[in-house]
Design a protein around this motif. Structure first.
Motif, mmCIF file in Angstrom:
data_model
loop_
_atom_site.group_PDB
_atom_site.id
_atom_site.type_symbol
_atom_site.label_atom_id
_atom_site.label_comp_id
_atom_site.label_asym_id
_atom_site.label_seq_id
_atom_site.Cartn_x
_atom_site.Cartn_y
_atom_site.Cartn_z
ATOM 1 N N ALA A 112 -63.738 55.044 13.223
ATOM 2 C CA ALA A 112 -62.506 55.760 13.597
ATOM 3 C C ALA A 112 -62.169 55.469 15.065
ATOM 4 O O ALA A 112 -61.019 55.218 15.423
ATOM 5 C CB ALA A 112 -62.682 57.265 13.364
ATOM 6 N N LYS A 113 -63.205 55.465 15.911
ATOM 7 C CA LYS A 113 -62.992 55.174 17.336
ATOM 8 C C LYS A 113 -62.453 53.748 17.518
ATOM 9 O O LYS A 113 -61.563 53.505 18.320
ATOM 10 C CB LYS A 113 -64.319 55.298 18.099
ATOM 11 N N LEU A 114 -63.028 52.818 16.767
ATOM 12 C CA LEU A 114 -62.598 51.420 16.897
ATOM 13 C C LEU A 114 -61.161 51.232 16.410
ATOM 14 O O LEU A 114 -60.397 50.459 16.982
ATOM 15 C CB LEU A 114 -63.564 50.506 16.125
ATOM 16 N N ARG A 115 -60.807 51.965 15.363
ATOM 17 C CA ARG A 115 -59.417 51.859 14.862
ATOM 18 C C ARG A 115 -58.438 52.371 15.914
ATOM 19 O O ARG A 115 -57.399 51.767 16.170
ATOM 20 C CB ARG A 115 -59.262 52.635 13.543
ATOM 21 N N MET A 116 -58.790 53.507 16.552
ATOM 22 C CA MET A 116 -57.928 54.069 17.603
ATOM 23 C C MET A 116 -57.810 53.076 18.766
ATOM 24 O O MET A 116 -56.741 52.883 19.326
ATOM 25 C CB MET A 116 -58.517 55.393 18.137
ATOM 26 N N MET A 117 -58.940 52.472 19.097
ATOM 27 C CA MET A 117 -58.962 51.490 20.191
ATOM 28 C C MET A 117 -58.026 50.323 19.864
ATOM 29 O O MET A 117 -57.271 49.842 20.706
ATOM 30 C CB MET A 117 -60.400 50.973 20.336
ATOM 31 N N ASN A 118 -58.053 49.896 18.622
ATOM 32 C CA ASN A 118 -57.209 48.767 18.205
ATOM 33 C C ASN A 118 -55.728 49.124 18.298
ATOM 34 O O ASN A 118 -54.909 48.300 18.701
ATOM 35 C CB ASN A 118 -57.580 48.337 16.781
ATOM 36 N N VAL A 119 -55.403 50.388 17.960
ATOM 37 C CA VAL A 119 -54.007 50.835 18.055
ATOM 38 C C VAL A 119 -53.550 50.734 19.513
ATOM 39 O O VAL A 119 -52.496 50.166 19.822
ATOM 40 C CB VAL A 119 -53.859 52.289 17.530
ATOM 41 N N ASP A 120 -54.387 51.252 20.431
ATOM 42 C CA ASP A 120 -54.040 51.225 21.858
ATOM 43 C C ASP A 120 -53.939 49.795 22.386
ATOM 44 O O ASP A 120 -52.993 49.455 23.100
ATOM 45 C CB ASP A 120 -55.107 51.966 22.673
ATOM 46 N N LEU A 121 -54.922 48.973 22.034
ATOM 47 C CA LEU A 121 -54.924 47.590 22.529
ATOM 48 C C LEU A 121 -53.742 46.799 21.970
ATOM 49 O O LEU A 121 -53.135 45.988 22.670
ATOM 50 C CB LEU A 121 -56.244 46.888 22.181
ATOM 51 N N THR A 122 -53.404 47.057 20.707
ATOM 52 C CA THR A 122 -52.272 46.361 20.081
ATOM 53 C C THR A 122 -50.977 46.691 20.824
ATOM 54 O O THR A 122 -50.150 45.821 21.088
ATOM 55 C CB THR A 122 -52.159 46.769 18.591
#
Ligand code: 0O2
Length: 231
Positions: free
Chosen positions: A53-63
């Motif tokens: 879940a943390k990695l998915r959130m990180m990907n949203v921010d980085l994207t």
């Protein structure tokens, strides 16, 4: 592996079994029963869920920040009992549940595949910044590839899993690699890693050479992306 090599390995397994004083079948059965107990698996599965879940959130921010996708895909697994036994033998540890939980960092594992080779450092740095995670170990097989040619960043993180009345830290191994590094590792797993072919000198040399070629292309693609970004 030569016949002699496999005989030595068999001997090592027998020695381990002797030193524990339990019959071979019951050692494996006991470990299987404990590792595969629903509550044990659930704890590892929860740690994986929290981290993903943390990695998915990180990907949203980085994207959003970079206007392009950073993480291409993620996968996870809980190590099989057979694989746990093999690794305990390799590490010359007793084949027990306690040893497995203590000695193995990768009972729960997540693989993060990024598009470009600079993205993997960005993801690793962002994981390290997360205040509720404890980075217990870091291995950079990109700066220092393995003899086989294997490249990846490995982070062992302590992930907090909260139940009704307590919070427990569970170790998760996160392998972070580029799309190109993943391509090599997947093919290496199919052909060489943990397989007899990996021991043949010519094959070993050839697969390592391909890792170097792929790393070169990975870097050229990064350079191209950087030039395009400047246009
Ligand atoms: P599987 O089936 O992928 O789980 P540690 O205990 O943290 O000090 P560990 O785990 O003993 O370290 O060793 P290492 O080398 O840091 O990480 C091992 C994992 O990296 C392997 O897990 C593979 O997933 C991957 N790996 C390492 N070397 C290679 C290689 O040459 N080729 C490929 N394809 N993958 C590699 P397991 O448990 O061996 O296997």
């Amino acid at each position: 592996m030569s016949k002699k090599g496999s005989k030595n390995k068999k001997n090592r397994i027998e020695i381990k079994r002797e030193t524990t004083g339990v019959t071979s079948l019951s050692i494996e059965e006991q470990l299987k029963e404990q590792i595969e107990a629903p509550m044990v698996r659930l704890r590892y599965a929860c740690a994986i869920d929290v981290m993903q879940a943390k990695l998915r959130m990180m990907n949203v921010d980085l994207t959003e920040q970079k206007s392009r996708q950073v993480i291409r895909n993620m996968s996870s697994r809980i190590k099989t009992t057979d694989s746990i036994i093999k690794k305990l033998i390799k590490k010359e540890r007793k084949i027990t549940f306690t040893e497995a939980v203590e000695a193995l960092n990768d009972i729960a594992g997540i693989r993060v595949v990024c598009y470009f080779c600079d993205d993997i450092y960005e993801v690793a740095e962002n994981i390290k910044k997360q205040k509720d995670l404890r980075v217990l170990k870091e291995k950079d097989y990109v700066k220092n590839p393995k003899k086989s040619g294997y490249q990846s960043i490995h982070l062992i993180v302590g992930v907090p899993v909260t139940y009704l009345e307590k919070t427990e830290e569970i170790r998760v191994e996160i392998q972070i690699r580029s799309f190109a590094m993943d391509y090599w590792a997947e093919l290496d797993t199919q052909m060489c890693y943990k397989k007899d072919a990996g021991q043949i000198e010519n094959v070993e040399r050839e697969i390592k050479a391909y890792s170097d070629v792929i790393a070169g292309i990975d870097y050229q693609m990064l350079e191209l992306r950087r030039r395009i970004e400047k246009m």
